[in-house]
Design a protein around this motif. Structure first.
Motif, PDB file in Angstrom:
ATOM      1  N   LEU A   1     -78.987  91.493 -31.596  1.00 13.06           N
ATOM      2  CA  LEU A   1     -78.914  90.927 -32.854  1.00 13.06           C
ATOM      3  C   LEU A   1     -79.427  91.373 -34.013  1.00 13.06           C
ATOM      4  CD1 LEU A   1     -79.351  87.152 -31.888  1.00 13.06           C
ATOM      5  CD2 LEU A   1     -77.372  88.446 -32.153  1.00 13.06           C
ATOM      6  N   ARG A   2     -78.793  91.836 -35.015  1.00 18.13           N
ATOM      7  CA  ARG A   2     -79.115  92.329 -36.199  1.00 18.13           C
ATOM      8  C   ARG A   2     -79.062  91.361 -37.166  1.00 18.13           C
ATOM      9  NH1 ARG A   2     -77.661  98.322 -38.200  1.00 18.13           N
ATOM     10  NH2 ARG A   2     -75.761  97.604 -37.883  1.00 18.13           N
ATOM     11  N   PRO A   3     -80.155  90.721 -37.521  1.00 14.25           N
ATOM     12  CA  PRO A   3     -80.132  89.566 -38.566  1.00 14.25           C
ATOM     13  C   PRO A   3     -79.738  89.888 -39.958  1.00 14.25           C
ATOM     14  CG  PRO A   3     -82.535  89.952 -38.116  1.00 14.25           C
ATOM     15  CD  PRO A   3     -81.564  90.917 -37.276  1.00 14.25           C
ATOM     16  N   GLY A   4     -78.914  88.975 -40.292  1.00 14.34           N
ATOM     17  CA  GLY A   4     -78.398  89.040 -41.824  1.00 14.34           C
ATOM     18  C   GLY A   4     -79.550  88.883 -42.833  1.00 14.34           C
ATOM     19  N   ARG A   5     -79.204  89.655 -44.226  1.00 20.90           N
ATOM     20  CA  ARG A   5     -80.170  89.215 -45.427  1.00 20.90           C
ATOM     21  C   ARG A   5     -79.293  88.460 -46.173  1.00 20.90           C
ATOM     22  NH1 ARG A   5     -82.757  94.529 -46.984  1.00 20.90           N
ATOM     23  NH2 ARG A   5     -80.889  95.405 -45.811  1.00 20.90           N
ATOM     24  N   LEU A   6     -79.830  87.669 -46.797  1.00 22.60           N
ATOM     25  CA  LEU A   6     -79.025  86.763 -47.799  1.00 22.60           C
ATOM     26  C   LEU A   6     -79.605  86.650 -48.918  1.00 22.60           C
ATOM     27  CD1 LEU A   6     -76.815  84.910 -48.457  1.00 22.60           C
ATOM     28  CD2 LEU A   6     -78.340  83.011 -47.367  1.00 22.60           C
ATOM     29  N   VAL A   7     -79.034  87.196 -50.431  1.00 21.72           N
ATOM     30  CA  VAL A   7     -79.727  86.733 -51.719  1.00 21.72           C
ATOM     31  C   VAL A   7     -78.846  85.478 -52.473  1.00 21.72           C
ATOM     32  CG1 VAL A   7     -80.134  87.769 -53.947  1.00 21.72           C
ATOM     33  CG2 VAL A   7     -80.276  89.135 -51.788  1.00 21.72           C
ATOM     34  N   THR A   8     -79.518  84.831 -52.899  1.00 20.16           N
ATOM     35  CA  THR A   8     -78.849  83.647 -53.382  1.00 20.16           C
ATOM     36  C   THR A   8     -79.208  83.651 -54.989  1.00 20.16           C
ATOM     37  OG1 THR A   8     -78.704  82.281 -51.443  1.00 20.16           O
ATOM     38  CG2 THR A   8     -78.278  81.130 -53.547  1.00 20.16           C
ATOM     39  N   VAL A   9     -78.152  83.880 -55.889  1.00 22.31           N
ATOM     40  CA  VAL A   9     -78.375  83.638 -57.474  1.00 22.31           C
ATOM     41  C   VAL A   9     -77.820  82.059 -57.610  1.00 22.31           C
ATOM     42  CG1 VAL A   9     -77.740  84.397 -59.679  1.00 22.31           C
ATOM     43  CG2 VAL A   9     -78.015  86.041 -57.557  1.00 22.31           C
ATOM     44  N   ARG A  10     -78.778  81.243 -57.988  1.00 21.01           N
ATOM     45  CA  ARG A  10     -78.375  79.886 -58.232  1.00 21.01           C
ATOM     46  C   ARG A  10     -78.286  79.611 -59.742  1.00 21.01           C
ATOM     47  NH1 ARG A  10     -81.673  76.686 -53.937  1.00 21.01           N
ATOM     48  NH2 ARG A  10     -80.623  74.592 -54.823  1.00 21.01           N
TER      49      ARG A  10
ATOM     50  N   VAL B   1     -78.114  81.612 -65.094  1.00 18.69           N
ATOM     51  CA  VAL B   1     -78.975  81.887 -63.774  1.00 18.69           C
ATOM     52  C   VAL B   1     -80.391  81.192 -64.164  1.00 18.69           C
ATOM     53  CG1 VAL B   1     -80.169  83.590 -62.294  1.00 18.69           C
ATOM     54  CG2 VAL B   1     -77.977  83.994 -63.241  1.00 18.69           C
ATOM     55  N   PHE B   2     -80.788  80.141 -62.965  1.00 14.98           N
ATOM     56  CA  PHE B   2     -81.895  79.594 -63.184  1.00 14.98           C
ATOM     57  C   PHE B   2     -83.059  80.177 -62.127  1.00 14.98           C
ATOM     58  CE2 PHE B   2     -82.225  76.431 -59.959  1.00 14.98           C
ATOM     59  CZ  PHE B   2     -80.973  76.244 -59.988  1.00 14.98           C
ATOM     60  N   THR B   3     -82.724  80.807 -60.889  1.00 13.53           N
ATOM     61  CA  THR B   3     -83.404  81.210 -59.977  1.00 13.53           C
ATOM     62  C   THR B   3     -82.787  82.241 -59.009  1.00 13.53           C
ATOM     63  OG1 THR B   3     -85.565  81.002 -58.662  1.00 13.53           O
ATOM     64  CG2 THR B   3     -83.360  79.617 -58.273  1.00 13.53           C
ATOM     65  N   VAL B   4     -83.269  83.144 -58.507  1.00 11.51           N
ATOM     66  CA  VAL B   4     -82.965  84.023 -57.579  1.00 11.51           C
ATOM     67  C   VAL B   4     -83.805  83.813 -56.214  1.00 11.51           C
ATOM     68  CG1 VAL B   4     -82.264  86.433 -57.064  1.00 11.51           C
ATOM     69  CG2 VAL B   4     -81.961  85.525 -59.189  1.00 11.51           C
ATOM     70  N   GLU B   5     -83.190  83.871 -55.039  1.00  8.20           N
ATOM     71  CA  GLU B   5     -83.755  83.641 -53.864  1.00  8.20           C
ATOM     72  C   GLU B   5     -83.514  84.739 -52.936  1.00  8.20           C
ATOM     73  OE1 GLU B   5     -82.152  79.815 -52.675  1.00  8.20           O
ATOM     74  OE2 GLU B   5     -83.657  78.630 -53.812  1.00  8.20           O
TER      75      GLU B   5
ATOM     76  N   ALA C   1     -88.247  87.103 -53.515  1.00  6.64           N
ATOM     77  CA  ALA C   1     -88.638  85.794 -54.612  1.00  6.64           C
ATOM     78  C   ALA C   1     -89.671  85.078 -54.086  1.00  6.64           C
ATOM     79  CB  ALA C   1     -87.128  85.209 -54.572  1.00  6.64           C
ATOM     80  N   GLU C   2     -90.914  85.465 -53.620  1.00  4.79           N
ATOM     81  CA  GLU C   2     -92.025  84.668 -53.205  1.00  4.79           C
ATOM     82  C   GLU C   2     -92.311  83.759 -53.910  1.00  4.79           C
ATOM     83  OE1 GLU C   2     -92.137  87.794 -53.689  1.00  4.79           O
ATOM     84  OE2 GLU C   2     -91.651  88.697 -51.626  1.00  4.79           O
ATOM     85  N   ALA C   3     -92.176  83.811 -55.371  1.00  2.00           N
ATOM     86  CA  ALA C   3     -92.675  82.669 -56.316  1.00  2.00           C
ATOM     87  C   ALA C   3     -91.360  81.865 -56.989  1.00  2.00           C
ATOM     88  CB  ALA C   3     -93.236  83.452 -57.363  1.00  2.00           C
ATOM     89  N   GLY C   4     -89.969  82.373 -56.443  1.00  2.00           N
ATOM     90  CA  GLY C   4     -89.051  81.754 -57.171  1.00  2.00           C
ATOM     91  C   GLY C   4     -88.371  80.712 -56.255  1.00  2.00           C
ATOM     92  N   GLY C   5     -87.022  80.626 -56.292  1.00  2.00           N
ATOM     93  CA  GLY C   5     -86.245  79.411 -55.458  1.00  2.00           C
ATOM     94  C   GLY C   5     -86.547  78.004 -55.774  1.00  2.00           C
ATOM     95  N   GLY C   6     -85.527  77.377 -55.208  1.00  2.35           N
ATOM     96  CA  GLY C   6     -85.497  76.033 -55.272  1.00  2.35           C
ATOM     97  C   GLY C   6     -84.464  75.431 -56.172  1.00  2.35           C
ATOM     98  N   SER C   7     -84.464  74.185 -56.137  1.00  2.00           N
ATOM     99  CA  SER C   7     -83.359  73.435 -56.764  1.00  2.00           C
ATOM    100  C   SER C   7     -83.463  73.399 -58.090  1.00  2.00           C
ATOM    101  CB  SER C   7     -83.059  71.908 -56.140  1.00  2.00           C
ATOM    102  OG  SER C   7     -84.161  71.230 -56.618  1.00  2.00           O
TER     103      SER C   7
END
Lengths: 425, 425
Positions: free
Chosen positions: A175-184, A247-251, A255-261
Motif C-alpha cells: 500500500l502506498r497511503p494517500g495524502r489529502l489536503v482539505t481547504v475549508r 477560506v477559513f482553514t486548510v488541513e 496544518a498542525e495548528a489549523g483545521g476543524g469545523s
C-alpha cells in the motif's frame, strides 16, 4: 494499486430503513490507505442472494470488506453464506464463545442461548476480535480476494476496522497511503468554487475533489503519488489565493495548528485573542448558540445567548418597543439593537444578532421568506448586513446562523494560518 | 411481487465523498409502491464497469432505477454505457436539446457547448423530462428489466421519480401498494422496544420493523396484504399498549390529526391548549430552543430562550449567586431556579431548564460527564429530574434537549390521539 469492494448486508439497508453510512466511511478509509475502491453493493438477508454476491465480489477485487449479518438472530446469515459460497464448513470457536460469555458476565446478565450462534465461524478463517460488542468478525482468502467480515453497527465496525483489520492490510498488500489536503470554505457556493478552480493546472497524480457539508464547502487535493510536500503546499496556496477570504482553514499540509469545523476555528481564534462572544437570535431560534456551544470548551469564549422570539423578549433585552412598532422585527435597526444590547448586557467583546423570516409563513413582497438581517457589535462599532437565503425553514435557519458567524470571522479578519508562506492574493 | 434493483453511478459515491442517500430514498419509495427491493450497487465512472453492472442488473430484477452520470462533463458516461451494454446507438433528441436551451435562456445565461451532450439519448428510449435541472432522464427495456435513468442530484431525482416515473410504473407493473403504520416513541431504547414486542403475535403478511432517528425510535408495521384496517389498527393498539407512555404519536391508521416529529407534536399540543413555553439552557447551549423553533409556526407557542452559559448569565436571569457558589451550576436547585426564573421573566405557561456536563471536560467522580439536571416550572409547581446520558458531547446535548421536551410532554400528559378506541394499558 490494489482494488477493494464494499458489501453491505441486511434488509434494513436494502429496504432503505437505514442509510448505509458504513459504505462511505469504509470507502474513505480504504482510499486513504491506498486502495482503489471499485464498487459497493447491498444485499438483503437471503441466503442465495448472499452466496451469489459473495462469489461475485470475491472474483472482482483484491479486498472485500463486508458489514452486517453477524448478529445472533435467525436473519443473520453471513457465516452460513460464506460456508456455502466458499465450501468452508462452520467450526465452533471456543475463544470466540468465551469472549461473548465474558461480555455478558461483565454487565451481570445471563447470555441468551441465541448468542452461541455467533461463535460458529468458517473453517480456516482468522477471527477478528470485537472489543466493542458481542459479534466476532473474521477474515479469509477466497476467489482472488481477501475478505473481511465485520458487524454492521458503526460503533463496533469502525474501531474493529481501524484497530484489527488495518494492521493486517499493511501486511497483506503493498500500500502506498494517500495524502489529502482539505481547504475549508464558508459563504461561497460549490459552483462558484468549481468555476474559480476550473483552469487550475493540476500536477500529474493529484485529484481535485469537492464536498459540501452544509454550511461549509470543502476542496480536496488527494494524491497517491510521490509528489513533494512543496508541490502539494504550492497547489494548496493557489487554491487559497483563488478562493480568497471564503477560506477559513486548510488541513493536511503542515496544518498542525489549523483545521476543524467553522465554529471550532472561530472559537480557537477568539480564545487566542482573549475575546468573548454573546448572541441574540430571532429567526435562527437557538441555532447560532447551539453551533457555537457545540465546540468543546466553548465556555471559555461563549458567554450567553438569547432567543428573543416574541417581541416582548426583544424588548426585555433592550430593543425599543417604539422601534419595533415603527420598522418591524426584521430590520437593520432591530438587528443592530439586538447585537448592541446583548453585548452590553453580557459584557462580551462581541455581540452577534440575527432577525429574519425563516418561513414557511411570514413573508411579504417587501420582505420575502429568506430575508435575514445580521448584526455584529464590537469594540470598533456595529455593522449590519442583509442577506437573502434560499431553501426551506431548516436551511434558512442553518445558513443564517453560519452567516452570523461569518460576519464575526471577517471582523476578526483571520486569514487561514496554513499553508505557510502564503503570498497575498 | 415485482423485484427492483437500485444502481448508483459516480466516483463521488464509490469513494465515499458523498453518502448515497438516493438508494435509501428510492428503496423506501419502491417498497411503498409494492416492489421487492433485491439489492443496491454503486459503480464508479468507468465505462467497462458501468457496462458490466448494467448488463448484470438488467438480468436480475424486473425494474432497475439508476441514478447519476447524466451531466455534461466527460465523466458522465451513462448514455454511452447503455449504448454499449444493450446495443442502442445514441440519437440526438431535439426535444431534449430545446428543453436544455430553454432552461439556460430562462436564467439569461448562454448554454455551454458541453451541455449538448445531454441531448444524446439511446435509440428507442422513452425520454423522462427534467423540470428541475438540465439533465433529461430516460427509460428503456433491456434484459428482463425495465430500466429508468435519473440524475444523481437528489433535488432533481426525487421529483422526477415521483412525477415522471411512478405513473409509468403503475402502467407497466401489477403493483399492490403497501400500507405503513409508524409508532413514534421517545425516551425508550431500541433494545427495550424489541424486548417488549418480542412475542407480539404478528398476522401473516405484516412485517415489523424498527428505525432510530435520534432522539426518536420508531416501530413500523408494514403490509402488502389484504389485511383489514381493523386488524392493522388493533395491532397498532397492542404496540402502543406494550410501549406505554413513551409513544407520542401514531401515523398511518386514521391518523389524520396525528403524526410529526416530537417537537411538532409537542408544539401542536401546546397550541391546542393555548399555552406557551420558554426555556433556559446551560449544557444544551441552544439546542432545546433550536429544536422547538425548528417547528413552523413556533412563534405561536414559543416565547423566549436563554442560553445561560456563563454563571453571570444565570445570575442575570435570576439564579442566586450564593446558590451557585454553594451547590454548583449542575444541581437540582439551579435547574429549578432556571426554570422558575425564565417562566417568571417571559410570562410563559411553562419554563423548561437544562444544566449538566456535556463533556468532554468538566466531569468529576460525583458528577461525571453526561450528568444532566432537567427542570420544568408550570402552573402545578416545579419538578426536576436527574438523568445520566451516554455518548459524546453532541449526543449528550441532543439527548438532554429531548429529555427536557419529554419532561414537558409528560406534564401535559398527552396520550397518542391514535389509534382510536385505544383501551387503557
Amino acid at each position: 494499486m490494489p482494488t477493494a469492494h464494499i458489501l453491505s448486508q441486511g434488509d434494513e439497508v436494502v429496504t432503505g430503513q437505514v442509510v448505509d453510512t458504513n459504505a462511505a466511511w469504509l470507502a474513505t478509509r480504504l482510499i486513504d490507505l491506498g486502495f482503489d475502491v471499485v464498487g459497493h453493493a447491498a444485499v438483503p438477508d437471503r441466503l442465495p442472494d448472499l452466496v451469489a454476491a459473495l462469489r461475485r465480489v470475491a472474483g472482482e477485487a483484491d479486498l472485500v470488506v463486508c458489514t452486517g449479518g453477524l448478529g445472533p438472530t435467525a436473519d443473520d446469515l453471513t457465516a452460513e453464506a460464506v460456508a456455502g459460497a466458499f465450501g468452508r464448513p462452520l467450526i465452533f470457536d471456543v475463544v470466540a464463545m468465551a469472549a461473548i460469555e465474558a461480555r455478558y458476565a461483565a454487565v451481570g446478565r445471563p447470555m441468551p442461548e441465541a448468542n452461541r450462534k455467533q461463535a460458529w465461524l468458517p473453517e480456516g478463517c482468522v477471527r477478528i476480535d470485537n472489543a466493542w460488542g458481542t459479534a466476532p468478525g473474521f477474515g479469509l482468502a477466497a476467489g482472488v480476494a481477501w475478505l473481511a467480515f465485520l458487524p454492521g453497527v458503526p460503533r463496533e465496525m469502525r474501531p474493529m476496522f481501524d484497530e484489527r483489520v488495518v494492521p493486517g492490510l499493511h501486511e497483506r498488500f503493498s500500500l502506498r497511503p494517500g495524502r489529502l489536503v482539505t481547504v475549508r470554505t464558508i459563504g461561497i457556493a460549490e459552483a462558484e468554487i468549481q468555476e474559480r478552480l476550473r483552469d487550475l493546472p493540476m500536477p500529474e497524480g493529484v485529484a481535485l475533489g469537492f464536498r459540501t457539508t452544509l454550511p461549509e464547502n470543502h476542496v480536496k487535493l488527494r494524491t497517491h503519488s510521490d509528489i513533494s510536500d512543496e508541490v502539494l503546499r504550492d497547489l494548496a496556496r493557489q487554491v487559497v489565493q483563488r478562493l480568497g477570504s471564503s477560506v477559513f482553514t486548510v488541513e493536511g499540509v503542515g496544518a498542525e495548528a489549523g483545521g476543524g469545523s467553522f465554529p471550532e476555528v472561530l472559537g480557537r481564534t477568539l480564545l487566542a485573542r482573549g475575546e468573548t462572544v454573546a448572541v441574540a437570535e430571532s429567526c435562527t431560534g437557538g441555532r447560532l448558540a447551539a453551533a457555537l456551544t457545540g465546540v468543546a470548551g466553548a465556555s471559555a469564549w461563549f458567554l450567553e445567548g438569547r432567543v428573543t422570539y416574541a417581541n416582548e423578549a426583544k424588548v426585555r433585552l433592550g430593543v425599543s418597543a417604539d422601534m419595533l412598532a415603527a420598522v418591524g422585527a426584521v430590520s437593520e435597526e432591530v438587528a443592530r439593537s439586538l447585537a448592541e444590547s446583548i453585548r452590553a448586557k453580557s459584557g462580551a467583546t462581541y455581540g452577534l444578532a440575527t432577525t429574519g423570516i425563516a418561513g414557511p409563513g411570514g413573508g411579504s413582497e417587501e420582505k420575502p421568506v429568506g430575508t435575514v438581517w445580521l448584526a455584529l457589535a464590537g469594540p470598533q462599532g456595529t455593522t449590519a448586513r442583509r442577506i437573502r437565503l434560499p431553501g426551506d425553514r431548516d436551511r434558512v435557519q442553518q445558513l443564517a446562523a453560519a452567516g452570523a458567524m461569518d460576519l464575526l470571522r471577517r471582523q476578526l479578519d483571520f486569514t487561514p494560518p496554513h499553508p505557510p508562506d502564503r503570498s497575498p492574493p
